[in-house]
Design an enzyme around this catalytic site. Structure first.
Site, PDB file in Angstrom:
ATOM      1  N   ASN A   6       0.735  -1.250   0.173  1.00 46.87           N
ATOM      2  CA  ASN A   6       0.015  -0.045   0.097  1.00 46.87           C
ATOM      3  C   ASN A   6       0.979   1.265  -0.094  1.00 46.87           C
ATOM      4  OD1 ASN A   6      -1.583   2.060   0.438  1.00 46.87           O
ATOM      5  ND2 ASN A   6      -2.318   1.250   2.466  1.00 46.87           N
ATOM      6  N   LYS A   8       0.319   4.317  -0.331  1.00 52.42           N
ATOM      7  CA  LYS A   8      -0.554   5.497   0.124  1.00 52.42           C
ATOM      8  C   LYS A   8      -0.258   6.563  -0.611  1.00 52.42           C
ATOM      9  CE  LYS A   8      -0.411   3.167   4.612  1.00 52.42           C
ATOM     10  NZ  LYS A   8      -0.393   3.465   6.224  1.00 52.42           N
ATOM     11  N   HIS A  95      -9.765   1.260   4.744  1.00 51.35           N
ATOM     12  CA  HIS A  95      -8.532   1.400   5.452  1.00 51.35           C
ATOM     13  C   HIS A  95      -8.736   2.402   6.665  1.00 51.35           C
ATOM     14  CE1 HIS A  95      -4.515   2.524   6.469  1.00 51.35           C
ATOM     15  NE2 HIS A  95      -3.977   1.291   5.801  1.00 51.35           N
ATOM     16  N   GLU A  97      -7.247   4.660   7.948  1.00 48.17           N
ATOM     17  CA  GLU A  97      -6.914   6.308   7.473  1.00 48.17           C
ATOM     18  C   GLU A  97      -8.168   6.782   6.758  1.00 48.17           C
ATOM     19  OE1 GLU A  97      -3.208   5.282   5.580  1.00 48.17           O
ATOM     20  OE2 GLU A  97      -2.298   4.920   7.381  1.00 48.17           O
ATOM     21  N   GLU A 166      -5.635  -4.979  10.399  1.00 46.62           N
ATOM     22  CA  GLU A 166      -4.562  -3.990  10.573  1.00 46.62           C
ATOM     23  C   GLU A 166      -5.034  -3.234  11.958  1.00 46.62           C
ATOM     24  OE1 GLU A 166      -2.715  -2.629   6.665  1.00 46.62           O
ATOM     25  OE2 GLU A 166      -4.219  -1.504   7.140  1.00 46.62           O
ATOM     26  N   GLY A 172       2.265   2.215  10.989  1.00 46.48           N
ATOM     27  CA  GLY A 172       3.382   3.137  11.150  1.00 46.48           C
ATOM     28  C   GLY A 172       4.060   3.373  12.621  1.00 46.48           C
ATOM     29  N   SER A 208       3.202  -2.137  10.467  1.00 47.12           N
ATOM     30  CA  SER A 208       4.667  -2.115  10.835  1.00 47.12           C
ATOM     31  C   SER A 208       5.113  -3.736  10.138  1.00 47.12           C
ATOM     32  CB  SER A 208       4.766  -1.782  12.406  1.00 47.12           C
ATOM     33  OG  SER A 208       4.508  -0.625  12.695  1.00 47.12           O
TER      34      SER A 208
HETATM   35  P1  13P Z   1       2.661   0.485   7.707  1.00 46.14           P
HETATM   36  O1  13P Z   1       3.473  -0.729   7.241  1.00 46.14           O
HETATM   37  O2  13P Z   1       3.713   1.886   7.213  1.00 46.14           O
HETATM   38  O3  13P Z   1       2.774   0.142   9.371  1.00 46.14           O
HETATM   39  O4  13P Z   1       1.329   0.780   7.235  1.00 46.14           O
HETATM   40  C1  13P Z   1       0.354  -0.327   7.336  1.00 46.14           C
HETATM   41  C2  13P Z   1      -0.713  -0.129   6.279  1.00 46.14           C
HETATM   42  O5  13P Z   1      -1.466   0.905   6.824  1.00 46.14           O
HETATM   43  C3  13P Z   1      -0.922  -0.902   5.409  1.00 46.14           C
HETATM   44  O6  13P Z   1      -2.054  -0.683   4.734  1.00 46.14           O
END
Ligand code: 13P
Length: 250
Positions: A6, A8, A95, A97, A166, A172, A208
């Site tokens: 991803n 982002k 997601h 976010e 997740e 993150g 992570s």
């Molecule tokens: P990270 O791997 O940066 O923690 O992000 C995970 C994520 O949100 C994948 O969709």
């Protein structure tokens, strides 16, 4: 196993195309595509470029979101039908976010999953709890509610759905649940879907994931792959993750 990057809202200029070329080169070099599914999810603007670069290689492309409708007066949005035309086979939906910054509800996310299935896009549905929900011990109820909303709206048992667990507190942050904890939640998700009659379910872990912890995560038998944010933007780290997967054929 599914290895999903991803990306982002990252990368300017040629970043996405250079990353896609590097992922392709390394995936082919390691033969990872023979036994695993690699999916790149770039910003929508670069979907077509990534699709073109990866065409015929087996590397799939996914969007990071879709709208609930197939077309219409929805300024700024992109539909599942459109990303299908652009060459995507997958879309990340729900997601954390999007839930947080775009106030997406379980009901809306259920509609987005339905939009994906209508357009022959396999949804990668994200679920997970906040730190406070984990601390209070109610996290399985939260996850069950997130999943039930989607199952109620989508009763087509024959269609494929990928769920990604997740935990929001792991995204993150460099913090990852212990392997038995990941197993507990991913097994819970498998059981919930199977008891509803869905058979074609895969469960990923995201939050992570990096070259150091991916071997242990990939060894969890209830986990069918990883959804990776930060480490998928770094060719070396992503290559290490693909390399680790090549030793875990199942
Ligand atoms: P990270 O791997 O940066 O923690 O992000 C995970 C994520 O949100 C994948 O969709």
């Amino acid at each position: 196993m599914y290895l999903v990057g991803n990306w982002k809202m990252n990368g300017q200029g040629a970043f996405a195309t250079e990353l896609a070329r590097a992922v392709l080169r390394e995936a082919v070099r390691m033969n990872v595509l023979e036994s695993h599914t690699v999916i790149c999810c770039p910003p929508a603007l670069w979907i077509r470029d990534v699709v073109q670069i990866c065409a015929g290689s087996g590397i799939a492309c996914g969007a990071q979101d879709v709208h609930t409708h197939d077309s219409g007066a929805f300024t700024g949005n992109i539909s599942a039908a459109m990303i299908k035309t652009a060459g995507c086979d997958y879309a990340i939906v729900g997601h954390s976010e999007r839930r947080k910054y775009h106030a997406e509800t379980d009901e809306l996310i259920a509609q987005k999953v339905a939009a994906c299935l209508r357009s022959d896009i396999i949804p990668i549905l994200c679920v997970g709890e906040t730190q406070a929900q984990r601390d209070s011990g109610e996290y399985l109820d939260i996850i069950a509610a997130q999943l039930t909303a989607v199952m109620k709206k989508n009763t087509e048992l024959s269609q494929k759905v990928i769920i990604s667990y997740e935990p929001i507190w792991a995204i993150g942050t460099g913090r990852v649940p212990a392997a038995p904890e990941i197993d507990k939640v991913s097994s819970f998700i498998h059981t919930l879907y199977q008891s509803a009659g869905f058979t074609d379910i895969s469960v990923l872990y995201g939050g992570s994931v990096n070259p150091k912890n991916c071997a242990e995560i990939m060894s969890i038998s209830s986990v069918n792959g990883v959804l990776v944010g930060g480490a998928s933007l770094d060719v070396e780290q992503w290559t290490d993750i693909m390399q680790t997967a090549t030793s875990k054929i199942r």
